[in-house]
Design a protein around this motif. Sequence first.
Motif, PDB file in Angstrom:
ATOM      1  N   ILE A  24       0.840  -1.203   0.000  1.00 20.20           N
ATOM      2  CA  ILE A  24       0.000   0.000   0.000  1.00 20.20           C
ATOM      3  C   ILE A  24       0.871   1.247   0.000  1.00 20.20           C
ATOM      4  O   ILE A  24       0.614   2.202  -0.737  1.00 20.20           O
ATOM      5  CB  ILE A  24      -0.963  -0.016   1.205  1.00 20.20           C
ATOM      6  N   ASN A  25       1.929   1.255   0.806  1.00 26.08           N
ATOM      7  CA  ASN A  25       2.823   2.421   0.865  1.00 26.08           C
ATOM      8  C   ASN A  25       3.497   2.683  -0.473  1.00 26.08           C
ATOM      9  O   ASN A  25       3.636   3.829  -0.896  1.00 26.08           O
ATOM     10  CB  ASN A  25       3.877   2.225   1.955  1.00 26.08           C
ATOM     11  N   ARG A  26       3.957   1.629  -1.163  1.00 24.75           N
ATOM     12  CA  ARG A  26       4.598   1.809  -2.469  1.00 24.75           C
ATOM     13  C   ARG A  26       3.622   2.383  -3.490  1.00 24.75           C
ATOM     14  O   ARG A  26       3.973   3.264  -4.271  1.00 24.75           O
ATOM     15  CB  ARG A  26       5.162   0.480  -2.975  1.00 24.75           C
ATOM     16  N   ALA A  27       2.401   1.881  -3.484  1.00 26.63           N
ATOM     17  CA  ALA A  27       1.400   2.380  -4.430  1.00 26.63           C
ATOM     18  C   ALA A  27       1.081   3.846  -4.154  1.00 26.63           C
ATOM     19  O   ALA A  27       0.951   4.649  -5.086  1.00 26.63           O
ATOM     20  CB  ALA A  27       0.139   1.531  -4.347  1.00 26.63           C
ATOM     21  N   GLN A  28       0.970   4.210  -2.897  1.00 24.12           N
ATOM     22  CA  GLN A  28       0.701   5.607  -2.553  1.00 24.12           C
ATOM     23  C   GLN A  28       1.872   6.499  -2.947  1.00 24.12           C
ATOM     24  O   GLN A  28       1.682   7.613  -3.430  1.00 24.12           O
ATOM     25  CB  GLN A  28       0.422   5.754  -1.057  1.00 24.12           C
ATOM     26  N   PHE A  29       3.096   6.026  -2.752  1.00 19.21           N
ATOM     27  CA  PHE A  29       4.280   6.804  -3.104  1.00 19.21           C
ATOM     28  C   PHE A  29       4.310   7.108  -4.599  1.00 19.21           C
ATOM     29  O   PHE A  29       4.608   8.225  -5.015  1.00 19.21           O
ATOM     30  CB  PHE A  29       5.548   6.058  -2.682  1.00 19.21           C
ATOM     31  N   ARG A  30       3.985   6.105  -5.437  1.00 19.88           N
ATOM     32  CA  ARG A  30       4.018   6.301  -6.883  1.00 19.88           C
ATOM     33  C   ARG A  30       2.992   7.327  -7.350  1.00 19.88           C
ATOM     34  O   ARG A  30       3.193   7.972  -8.371  1.00 19.88           O
ATOM     35  CB  ARG A  30       3.765   4.975  -7.593  1.00 19.88           C
ATOM     36  N   ARG A  31       1.895   7.463  -6.622  1.00 21.56           N
ATOM     37  CA  ARG A  31       0.843   8.396  -7.009  1.00 21.56           C
ATOM     38  C   ARG A  31       1.114   9.832  -6.557  1.00 21.56           C
ATOM     39  O   ARG A  31       0.418  10.743  -6.980  1.00 21.56           O
ATOM     40  CB  ARG A  31      -0.497   7.941  -6.437  1.00 21.56           C
ATOM     41  N   LEU A  32       2.118  10.039  -5.729  1.00 23.96           N
ATOM     42  CA  LEU A  32       2.428  11.393  -5.266  1.00 23.96           C
ATOM     43  C   LEU A  32       3.011  12.235  -6.399  1.00 23.96           C
ATOM     44  O   LEU A  32       3.652  11.708  -7.301  1.00 23.96           O
ATOM     45  CB  LEU A  32       3.452  11.337  -4.128  1.00 23.96           C
ATOM     46  N   PRO A  33       2.823  13.542  -6.351  1.00 24.45           N
ATOM     47  CA  PRO A  33       3.490  14.414  -7.327  1.00 24.45           C
ATOM     48  C   PRO A  33       5.006  14.337  -7.153  1.00 24.45           C
ATOM     49  O   PRO A  33       5.503  14.029  -6.062  1.00 24.45           O
ATOM     50  CB  PRO A  33       2.985  15.810  -6.971  1.00 24.45           C
ATOM     51  N   PRO A  34       5.772  14.602  -8.217  1.00 23.15           N
ATOM     52  CA  PRO A  34       7.234  14.491  -8.149  1.00 23.15           C
ATOM     53  C   PRO A  34       7.872  15.293  -7.017  1.00 23.15           C
ATOM     54  O   PRO A  34       8.843  14.839  -6.406  1.00 23.15           O
ATOM     55  CB  PRO A  34       7.705  14.995  -9.507  1.00 23.15           C
ATOM     56  N   GLU A  35       7.341  16.483  -6.702  1.00 31.23           N
ATOM     57  CA  GLU A  35       7.932  17.304  -5.642  1.00 31.23           C
ATOM     58  C   GLU A  35       7.845  16.609  -4.287  1.00 31.23           C
ATOM     59  O   GLU A  35       8.781  16.639  -3.492  1.00 31.23           O
ATOM     60  CB  GLU A  35       7.241  18.670  -5.545  1.00 31.23           C
ATOM     61  N   GLN A  36       6.703  15.983  -4.028  1.00 30.35           N
ATOM     62  CA  GLN A  36       6.542  15.278  -2.757  1.00 30.35           C
ATOM     63  C   GLN A  36       7.390  14.012  -2.722  1.00 30.35           C
ATOM     64  O   GLN A  36       7.929  13.646  -1.679  1.00 30.35           O
ATOM     65  CB  GLN A  36       5.074  14.958  -2.509  1.00 30.35           C
ATOM     66  N   GLN A  37       7.523  13.330  -3.858  1.00 27.98           N
ATOM     67  CA  GLN A  37       8.399  12.159  -3.920  1.00 27.98           C
ATOM     68  C   GLN A  37       9.831  12.556  -3.581  1.00 27.98           C
ATOM     69  O   GLN A  37      10.516  11.862  -2.829  1.00 27.98           O
ATOM     70  CB  GLN A  37       8.354  11.516  -5.302  1.00 27.98           C
ATOM     71  N   VAL A  38      10.276  13.685  -4.112  1.00 30.42           N
ATOM     72  CA  VAL A  38      11.636  14.161  -3.852  1.00 30.42           C
ATOM     73  C   VAL A  38      11.828  14.426  -2.369  1.00 30.42           C
ATOM     74  O   VAL A  38      12.839  14.039  -1.778  1.00 30.42           O
ATOM     75  CB  VAL A  38      11.939  15.423  -4.699  1.00 30.42           C
ATOM     76  N   ASP A  95      18.449  18.021 -10.837  1.00 33.81           N
ATOM     77  CA  ASP A  95      16.999  18.178 -10.965  1.00 33.81           C
ATOM     78  C   ASP A  95      16.393  18.859  -9.746  1.00 33.81           C
ATOM     79  O   ASP A  95      15.331  19.456  -9.824  1.00 33.81           O
ATOM     80  CB  ASP A  95      16.343  16.811 -11.169  1.00 33.81           C
ATOM     81  N   TYR A  96      17.037  18.733  -8.633  1.00 29.15           N
ATOM     82  CA  TYR A  96      16.576  19.376  -7.408  1.00 29.15           C
ATOM     83  C   TYR A  96      17.792  19.821  -6.639  1.00 29.15           C
ATOM     84  O   TYR A  96      18.760  19.073  -6.585  1.00 29.15           O
ATOM     85  CB  TYR A  96      15.749  18.393  -6.562  1.00 29.15           C
ATOM     86  N   PRO A  97      17.888  20.973  -6.107  1.00 30.54           N
ATOM     87  CA  PRO A  97      16.920  22.035  -5.876  1.00 30.54           C
ATOM     88  C   PRO A  97      16.508  22.753  -7.160  1.00 30.54           C
ATOM     89  O   PRO A  97      17.112  22.562  -8.205  1.00 30.54           O
ATOM     90  CB  PRO A  97      17.619  22.977  -4.915  1.00 30.54           C
ATOM     91  N   GLU A  98      15.507  23.595  -7.018  1.00 27.35           N
ATOM     92  CA  GLU A  98      14.889  24.235  -8.164  1.00 27.35           C
ATOM     93  C   GLU A  98      15.836  25.124  -8.964  1.00 27.35           C
ATOM     94  O   GLU A  98      15.583  25.411 -10.123  1.00 27.35           O
ATOM     95  CB  GLU A  98      13.667  25.077  -7.727  1.00 27.35           C
ATOM     96  N   GLU A  99      16.918  25.592  -8.365  1.00 26.57           N
ATOM     97  CA  GLU A  99      17.858  26.453  -9.089  1.00 26.57           C
ATOM     98  C   GLU A  99      18.531  25.706 -10.238  1.00 26.57           C
ATOM     99  O   GLU A  99      19.075  26.323 -11.143  1.00 26.57           O
ATOM    100  CB  GLU A  99      18.944  27.004  -8.147  1.00 26.57           C
ATOM    101  N   ARG A 100      18.540  24.376 -10.169  1.00 23.95           N
ATOM    102  CA  ARG A 100      19.108  23.507 -11.207  1.00 23.95           C
ATOM    103  C   ARG A 100      20.543  23.891 -11.560  1.00 23.95           C
ATOM    104  O   ARG A 100      20.868  24.172 -12.718  1.00 23.95           O
ATOM    105  CB  ARG A 100      18.217  23.507 -12.442  1.00 23.95           C
ATOM    106  N   GLU A 101      21.394  23.891 -10.563  1.00 23.99           N
ATOM    107  CA  GLU A 101      22.811  24.198 -10.773  1.00 23.99           C
ATOM    108  C   GLU A 101      23.449  23.140 -11.666  1.00 23.99           C
ATOM    109  O   GLU A 101      23.079  21.982 -11.625  1.00 23.99           O
ATOM    110  CB  GLU A 101      23.558  24.168  -9.432  1.00 23.99           C
TER     111      GLU A 101
END
Length: 131
Positions: A24-38, A95-101
């Motif tokens: 259940i946790n893996r399935a919920q993780f995959r459905r999160l938006p990319p920012e929350q996954q990060v 890819d993260y942080p948003e500044e994309r150094e």
Amino acid sequence: MTGTQLAIIIAVVLVLGIVIFPLINRAQFRRLPPEQQVRIIMKQAKKLIYFKNVSKGTTGKLYYVKNKRKILIFDWVLEDGKMVVYDEKPFERWDYPEEREPLNEDELRQLMEELKKYNKKNPVKLVFKNI
């Protein structure tokens, strides 16, 4: 309560805790938006270098975390038993942080060494096509 009833209760709790809840946790993780996954992956990182592979069947993402604050994401497709990355410039910017150094030479060298170690440990190898 008899011993049989107690054994059944313990077995059910173990099956729930070991099999059902992690699925259940893996399935919920995959459905999160990319920012929350990060954010979750940054919290999960236990070492200075951490890899997390999130698979959706024949596609997925491999997250490379450095120092719990910089993340590089490789989108891969499964072909011939290998995770193939088709990105033109996968090592250009974080890819993260948003500044994309951009990655500097030391970070790039360390990344290549860590990818070699990752490929040695895992049966499914990561391959870059357009490099």
